[in-house]
Design an enzyme around this catalytic site. Structure first.
Site, PDB file in Angstrom:
ATOM      1  N   SER A 290      31.203  34.762  53.724  1.00  0.00           N
ATOM      2  CA  SER A 290      31.329  35.817  52.710  1.00  0.00           C
ATOM      3  C   SER A 290      32.364  35.368  51.687  1.00  0.00           C
ATOM      4  O   SER A 290      33.101  34.414  51.913  1.00  0.00           O
ATOM      5  CB  SER A 290      31.760  37.132  53.352  1.00  0.00           C
ATOM      6  OG  SER A 290      33.108  37.051  53.762  1.00  0.00           O
ATOM      7  N   ASP A 291      32.403  36.031  50.528  1.00  0.00           N
ATOM      8  CA  ASP A 291      33.430  35.674  49.542  1.00  0.00           C
ATOM      9  C   ASP A 291      34.697  36.476  49.864  1.00  0.00           C
ATOM     10  O   ASP A 291      34.678  37.408  50.673  1.00  0.00           O
ATOM     11  CB  ASP A 291      32.918  35.922  48.116  1.00  0.00           C
ATOM     12  CG  ASP A 291      33.681  35.078  47.097  1.00  0.00           C
ATOM     13  OD1 ASP A 291      34.719  34.499  47.466  1.00  0.00           O
ATOM     14  OD2 ASP A 291      33.250  35.003  45.926  1.00  0.00           O
ATOM     15  N   PHE A 292      35.754  36.127  49.190  1.00  0.00           N
ATOM     16  CA  PHE A 292      37.079  36.659  49.490  1.00  0.00           C
ATOM     17  C   PHE A 292      37.084  38.196  49.457  1.00  0.00           C
ATOM     18  O   PHE A 292      37.003  38.797  48.392  1.00  0.00           O
ATOM     19  CB  PHE A 292      38.046  36.117  48.429  1.00  0.00           C
ATOM     20  CG  PHE A 292      39.491  36.123  48.834  1.00  0.00           C
ATOM     21  CD1 PHE A 292      40.125  34.953  49.229  1.00  0.00           C
ATOM     22  CD2 PHE A 292      40.238  37.286  48.793  1.00  0.00           C
ATOM     23  CE1 PHE A 292      41.461  34.950  49.578  1.00  0.00           C
ATOM     24  CE2 PHE A 292      41.566  37.290  49.146  1.00  0.00           C
ATOM     25  CZ  PHE A 292      42.183  36.119  49.544  1.00  0.00           C
ATOM     26  N   ASN A 293      37.124  38.783  50.640  1.00  0.00           N
ATOM     27  CA  ASN A 293      37.177  40.248  50.742  1.00  0.00           C
ATOM     28  C   ASN A 293      35.875  40.948  50.341  1.00  0.00           C
ATOM     29  O   ASN A 293      35.840  42.157  50.149  1.00  0.00           O
ATOM     30  CB  ASN A 293      38.329  40.794  49.875  1.00  0.00           C
ATOM     31  CG  ASN A 293      38.837  42.134  50.357  1.00  0.00           C
ATOM     32  OD1 ASN A 293      39.060  42.313  51.546  1.00  0.00           O
ATOM     33  ND2 ASN A 293      39.000  43.088  49.451  1.00  0.00           N
TER      34      ASN A 293
END
Ligand code: BGC
Length: 757
Positions: A290-293
């Site tokens: 997943s991407d950051f957060n």
């Protein structure tokens, strides 16, 4: 036989190794070892393999809650951390690896990821610049150097390449990718992946690639960062996904999703793209990160009601590993126990992660990236690569009356604060670049041309850009600066004026509503031109710019992008004719920001502009206050050589299903200087069951010709080249007439036609 393969005998491997219950034999195929290891893992350990956490500094996004150092270490020791990002010294990386390998029960090595986008310390041109080379070997060479430096400092996973197609110059991240065309971007994606991963992932200087952001992020509405994307399946399948498919087919180890909502389902929770397409249809066997957060942001999007549901939605949709947020850690275990998430799905995700760790050779030697390797960071040879690749990435946009190349003996006035900057050319997403380590344009010109070089700053571009807080004042108008610049221009035979953008005007979170020149750059340009009309503009920027005035009034324009560590030398090589430019634009340049999104492969509409439009008629697809076409079209770029296209022919007027068509064109270098030309082949399906773009790039070749030389350039076209996704279920070519164009850009082309049946 040793009890475990997790115990490495390297200089750095100290302390006792942990014991797996069942031995893993390094001679077994990876899949056997993956299964054997998986069978020994507790559910907690499995979930641990799905967590990637940030080091304790250098954040690239908002961090809602961060573990303190002790908590993080305890997590590593308990097997709760699979990978880390932004751990930035070899010592820190190796210490953390030691904790995982020597102190956790199973000793599974961790991955260490970082945004290596266009170099690690030796900076290469920004990716949009590399794409201007139209040469996948440029991408490969750039990432070979980046991989050598990054792995030498302990990293094992690069968060790149970014292969998001974008039609919109306003979007700040346009600098990170290959531009607007899926075919060119796919070829660059292959080069970037090969460069990172080499021929064998287990080699010392191979780094796992992670293509991003899956998918559609570059279609953010109005070019606004993180904005919603809403597109047809045809656009998704025919335009957005092909570069990802190419990266996967090139063996890309991982895929990162993104922040955008795609047609109502944020991509992090989008099962159609992650499971149905990527994993099932394409057979991708690496892991999705997943991407950051981006997992908790599913709640903010309004897609998930709460954090546990957000984690579950992301996981079920195929996001295997969670970056930075802690929802998998907190909730997946319970969700498996309650039956909401099946353990088979957890096993599938863990297998994907372990597979990459095995392919990297981390189980044979978890300290492989900690060992001395003889790589010299920013070595002479790396800098030489940076200089050569930067030259390949520049695009000559104008050269009136052969203004360029310049005479080295001429008196040269170098104007503009960008010309003196040793930092801006390093670009955004610059990994561990040393601040102010680039060769400035002024230094490059001085090194090449000698004594008759004067400099005036003229304008200033804002500082304060490094913080997360924006300084919206992009320039610092100064009358004194103008006056000096005008005096220098008066005294010089020729002016070289650097114009463009600060490096932090593009990149993540750097979208703009105006893609013209900021501050008083244009005003200064006109003031300088008024006293010396011989002005060569060197553009330094990370996006297409709306510069109609410059196009009209400059004598020559060289697009250098943010060209990396050796920018100044590379630009000087071109300005003084030591290198003949051959770059072509991977993006359309607008006359005006209001034309965005602007891309060459658009649909025709029912009222395309025709000759009647010139007669002043109103009811055509156009603007009444700006031109409708690009200022510089996709594929455009000049050379010091003059290339002529002639004799376009095809070996048959019919392309039969299952057969090939041979297309030939004569390319002649009608000049006294050797050069390279990118020969571009486009097709158009003029009418069919679904409307198709007015042109689509289907092939290109970069041809080197000596002065006066002529060559027949040939291409083969097949049914596959004509096929497209009509829908999710249907990918095929439609019988009928096709137009075929060949030329040196998407606008000026020779034309023929054939029938497919
Ligand atoms: C970006 C990614 C990047 C990640 C880690 C995110 O904000 O969208 O491209 O890889 O941060 O730094």
């Amino acid at each position: 036989m040793r009890k475990t393969v997790f115990c490495a005998t390297t200089a750095l491997a100290i302390g006792s190794c942990q014991q797996a219950e069942q031995p893993l034999d390094a001679k077994d195929p990876i899949e056997v070892r993956v299964d054997s290891l998986l069978s020994q893992m507790t559910l907690e350990e499995k979930v641990g393999q799905l967590n990637m956490y940030n080091g304790t500094w250098d954040f690239t996004g908002p961090v809602p809650e961060q573990a303190d150092a002790q908590e993080r270490e305890d997590q590593i020791r308990s097997g709760g951390v699979s990978a880390m990002l932004n751990v930035l010294t070899p010592e820190a990386i190796c210490a953390a690896q030691r904790m995982a390998v020597e102190e956790s029960r199973l000793g599974i090595p961790m991955l260490f990821g970082y945004d290596v986008i266009h170099g690690y310390k030796t900076m290469m041109p920004i990716p949009l610049g590399q794409a201007s080379s139209w040469d996948p070997t440029v991408a490969e060479r750039a990432n070979r150097v980046a991989a050598a430096e990054a792995t030498s400092e302990g990293l094992s996973l690069a968060f790149g390449p970014m292969v998001d197609i974008t039609p919109d110059a306003r979007w700040g991240r346009i600098m990170e990718g290959a531009g607007e065309d899926p075919f060119l971007a796919a070829r660059m994606a292959e080069g970037w992946v090969k460069g990172f991963q080499g021929t064998d992932l287990s080699e010392r200087h191979s780094i796992a690639a992670c293509a991003k952001h899956f998918a559609g992020y570059g279609f953010a509405e109005a070019g606004k960062e993180y904005n919603t994307t809403d597109m047809s399946d045809q656009t998704l399948l025919n335009v957005v996904l092909p570069p990802f498919r190419a990266a996967v087919d090139a063996g890309c180890a991982a895929i990162m999703n993104g922040f955008n909502d795609l047609n109502g389902v944020p991509v992090t929770a989008n099962a159609y793209i992650q499971r149905t397409q990527l994993k099932e249809a394409w057979g991708f066997d690496g892991f999705v990160l997943s991407d950051f957060n981006s997992v908790p942001e599913l709640v903010t999007h309004g897609y998930s009601p709460d954090m546990p549901e957000a984690g579950k939605a992301a996981f079920l949709a195929g996001s295997d590993m969670e970056m930075e947020s802690r929802l998998y850690e907190r909730h997946l275990l319970d969700q498996v126990k309650s039956g909401e998430v099946s353990e088979e799905l957890i096993d599938d995700a863990v297998r994907r992660v372990l597979r990459i760790k095995f392919r990297l050779g981390l189980f044979e030697n978890p300290y492989k990236y900690c060992e001395a390797d003889g790589i010299e960071i920013m070595s002479e040879s790396h800098l030489q690569e940076a200089r050569e690749l930067a030259r390949e990435s520049m695009v000559l946009l104008k050269n009136e009356s052969a203004t360029l190349p310049l005479q080295k003996e001429a008196s040269i006035g170098v104007i503009g604060s960008l010309a003196r900057s040793k930092d801006v050319p390093l670009g955004n997403w610059r990994a561990q670049a040393v601040e102010n380590s680039a060769v400035s344009l002024l230094e490059g010109i001085r090194a090449a041309a000698g004594s008759k070089v004067e400099f005036a700053e003229g304008y200033r571009i804002s500082s304060g850009r490094r913080s997360f807080i924006f300084d919206m004042e992009w320039a610092d108008p100064s009358e004194k600066g103008f006056e000096e610049a005008i005096q220098v221009a008066r005294r010089s035979d020729v002016v070289v004026m650097a114009l463009g953008e600060d490096c932090y005007q593009t990149g993540e979170g750097r979208s703009q509503t105006d893609v013209g020149l900021k501050g008083d750059q244009l005003e200064l340009f006109h003031a300088v031109r008024a006293v010396n009309p011989n002005v060569v503009v060197v553009l330094m920027n990370g996006r297409p710019l709306a510069i109609p005035d410059i196009q009209q009034h400059a004598s020559a324009i060289l697009e250098s992008w943010h060209a990396g560590s050796q920018a100044g030398h590379a630009i000087a090589d071109i300005l003084f004719g030591d290198h003949n430019p051959s770059g072509k634009l991977p993006v359309s340049f607008p006359h005006h920001t209001g034309q965005e999104p602007l891309y060459y492969n658009h649909k025709k509409t029912g009222r395309p502009v025709t000759n009647d439009f010139d007669k002043g008629l109103v009811f055509w697809a156009h603007y009444s206050d700006a031109p409708v076409e690009a200022l510089y079209p996709f594929g455009y770029g000049l050379s010091y050589s003059r290339f002529i296209y002639s004799d376009l022919e095809i070996n048959d007027s019919i392309l039969r299903s299952g057969a090939d068509l041979e297309v030939r064109v004569r390319l002649t270098n009608d000049s006294k200087i050797a050069g390279q030309e990118v020969v571009q082949l486009y097709i158009r399906d003029p009418y069919g069951s679904l409307t198709r773009p007015v042109k689509e790039l289907k092939a290109f070749q970069k041809i080197h010709l000596k002065a006066g030389e002529s060559q027949l350039v040939s291409f083969r076209l097949s049914e596959e080249d004509l096929a497209y996704h009509w829908s999710r279920e249907r990918f095929e070519a439609e019988p009928g007439r096709f137009e075929l164009y060949i030329g040196g850009n998407s606008h000026e082309v020779l034309q023929t036609a054939f029938t497919f049946r």
